[in-house]
Scaffold this active site. Structure first.
Site, PDB file in Angstrom:
ATOM      1  N   VAL A  61       0.804  -1.212   0.000  1.00  0.00           N
ATOM      2  CA  VAL A  61       0.000   0.000   0.000  1.00  0.00           C
ATOM      3  C   VAL A  61       0.840   1.266   0.000  1.00  0.00           C
ATOM      4  O   VAL A  61       0.322   2.356  -0.260  1.00  0.00           O
ATOM      5  CB  VAL A  61      -0.964  -0.014   1.203  1.00  0.00           C
ATOM      6  CG1 VAL A  61      -0.236   0.318   2.504  1.00  0.00           C
ATOM      7  CG2 VAL A  61      -2.140   0.940   0.995  1.00  0.00           C
ATOM      8  N   TYR A  62       2.134   1.165   0.291  1.00  0.00           N
ATOM      9  CA  TYR A  62       2.993   2.352   0.287  1.00  0.00           C
ATOM     10  C   TYR A  62       3.105   2.892  -1.142  1.00  0.00           C
ATOM     11  O   TYR A  62       3.742   2.289  -2.004  1.00  0.00           O
ATOM     12  CB  TYR A  62       4.387   2.031   0.817  1.00  0.00           C
ATOM     13  CG  TYR A  62       4.465   1.721   2.302  1.00  0.00           C
ATOM     14  CD1 TYR A  62       3.369   1.872   3.139  1.00  0.00           C
ATOM     15  CD2 TYR A  62       5.653   1.277   2.861  1.00  0.00           C
ATOM     16  CE1 TYR A  62       3.451   1.583   4.496  1.00  0.00           C
ATOM     17  CE2 TYR A  62       5.755   0.988   4.228  1.00  0.00           C
ATOM     18  CZ  TYR A  62       4.640   1.138   5.030  1.00  0.00           C
ATOM     19  OH  TYR A  62       4.738   0.845   6.376  1.00  0.00           O
ATOM     20  N   SER A  63       2.458   4.041  -1.360  1.00  0.00           N
ATOM     21  CA  SER A  63       2.455   4.687  -2.679  1.00  0.00           C
ATOM     22  C   SER A  63       2.023   3.713  -3.770  1.00  0.00           C
ATOM     23  O   SER A  63       2.544   3.708  -4.879  1.00  0.00           O
ATOM     24  CB  SER A  63       3.831   5.283  -2.999  1.00  0.00           C
ATOM     25  OG  SER A  63       4.163   6.261  -2.034  1.00  0.00           O
ATOM     26  N   HIS A  64       1.051   2.867  -3.417  1.00  0.00           N
ATOM     27  CA  HIS A  64       0.431   1.920  -4.354  1.00  0.00           C
ATOM     28  C   HIS A  64       1.473   1.058  -5.068  1.00  0.00           C
ATOM     29  O   HIS A  64       1.459   0.904  -6.293  1.00  0.00           O
ATOM     30  CB  HIS A  64      -0.434   2.655  -5.375  1.00  0.00           C
ATOM     31  CG  HIS A  64      -1.513   1.798  -5.978  1.00  0.00           C
ATOM     32  ND1 HIS A  64      -2.670   1.452  -5.300  1.00  0.00           N
ATOM     33  CD2 HIS A  64      -1.596   1.183  -7.180  1.00  0.00           C
ATOM     34  CE1 HIS A  64      -3.414   0.684  -6.062  1.00  0.00           C
ATOM     35  NE2 HIS A  64      -2.782   0.494  -7.209  1.00  0.00           N
ATOM     36  N   GLY A  65       2.399   0.515  -4.276  1.00  0.00           N
ATOM     37  CA  GLY A  65       3.387  -0.409  -4.823  1.00  0.00           C
ATOM     38  C   GLY A  65       4.710   0.224  -5.198  1.00  0.00           C
ATOM     39  O   GLY A  65       5.702  -0.492  -5.431  1.00  0.00           O
TER      40      GLY A  65
END
Length: 344
Positions: A61-65
């Site tokens: 989920v960190y910056s959507h991958g």
């Protein structure tokens, strides 16, 4: 660098690990944390490895991958020399299969993380949050299958309630599945709620703590104090809505104590706050984060020395708060305390 066993597992992890939420940062939360590109990330990873920090933590989920992708690029060519910890479970989209920890979601999430990281296995997979919609039997069986397939080496959780941790471990024991060995938790001098339930559960069940936000979401950097409000350029202005709340007087009391010890030791406020955590029961590794080399070097300075007994006692006293029920009477009433002095 000191290396410690992760819970009751055979995995040895460094006392300090590096959180990569700043890698490829986008959006209101992660963009405010930082936006290290592949070149900057590789330099930070170089500094970590040189200091013995070999565990790198990320999440899908960190910056959507993007964090996983940048981390994979930064460790390319030296995968065998590092450990990768990633997390899944929080929403990655609006579809019904884009969130949670169902069998379908976990298998797909692991495959996608492996692709972004450019590796064939994840050393530690942690469930980012408790998913009440998926049976615990399904979750634990799937984790065991992923471990048996060699795609995951060890499994853990993050931000879980104590009762659910116990349920998961009991099911693992009953079916002969792999047990949880790690719990990534919020823990700091201004956030000691972990100690009430989750720390005793971890000690009893052989689950090591990986500590996130050891500086209380950036509040224990030395930039904030009784006479020093949050700086105008602080990321707290943009991210405080996502942060665990902290009472102002507790913060100032802790900072006052940290500054006294900083004068005594010549160490920085962040170094002292992290060093205190490294002495706490069940803590296997403290996850540090940095946007710059200077920040990283300062955090690395939290190891290789020890607080005195008197300094630890001063920090304990400054950060102490009355825990919630049912722990409250064990602090307030002699009869309760006599029954279980370990809870005092």
């Amino acid at each position: 660098m000191d290396y410690r066993q992760l819970g009751s597992s055979g995995l040895r992890v460094p006392a300090l690990s590096f959180g990569t939420g700043t890698f490829g940062g986008t959006g209101p939360l992660f963009g405010a944390w930082g936006c290290s590109d592949a070149v900057e990330a590789r330099r930070l990873v170089d500094l970590c490895i040189d200091a013995g920090i070999t565990l790198f933590d990320t999440a899908d989920v960190y910056s959507h991958g993007a964090s996983e992708t940048v981390l994979g690029s930064a460790i390319k060519g030296r995968r065998d020399h590092v450990l990768i910890s990633t997390k899944t479970g929080l929403p990655m989209g609006d579809g019904p299969q884009d969130w949670g920890t169902s069998r379908a979601r976990l298998i797909r999430a692991v495959e996608e993380s492996l692709q972004r990281l450019g590796t064939d296995h994840i050393d530690l997979l942690q469930l980012h949050a408790f998913d009440a919609s998926t049976p615990t039997e399904e979750v634990m069986a799937t984790l065991d299958q992923l471990i048996a397939a060699g795609k995951v080496r060890y499994a853990g959780i993050s931000n879980y309630p104590g009762w659910q941790v116990m349920k998961a471990q009991n099911l693992a024991d009953r079916h002969g599945w792999s047990r949880l060995v790690a719990h990534q938790v919020y823990y700091s001098l201004v956030g000691r709620a972990y100690e009430a339930d989750l720390m005793p559960v971890g000690a009893d069940q052989g689950i090591g703590a990986l500590v996130w936000s050891p500086l209380g979401w950036g509040r224990l950097t030395g930039k904030i104090g009784r006479d020093r409000p949050v700086p105008a350029r602080s990321r707290l202005h943009d991210t405080e809505q996502f942060a665990p709340p902290v009472d102002a007087e507790l913060l100032y009391r802790v900072v006052d104590a940290l500054e006294v010890i900083a004068d005594e030791t010549g160490k920085t406020v962040p170094q002292i706050a992290i060093n205190w955590l490294l002495r706490r029961p069940t803590v296997a590794s403290v996850i540090i984060g940095a946007r710059t080399e200077a920040q990283l070097r300062d955090n690395i300075g939290a190891v290789g020395w020890a607080l005195s007994v008197e300094q630890v006692a001063a920090l304990d006293a400054a950060s102490a708060v009355l825990p919630p029920y049912p722990h409250t009477p064990y602090r307030q009433q002699e009869g309760f305390a006599r029954l279980n002095p370990a809870m005092v």
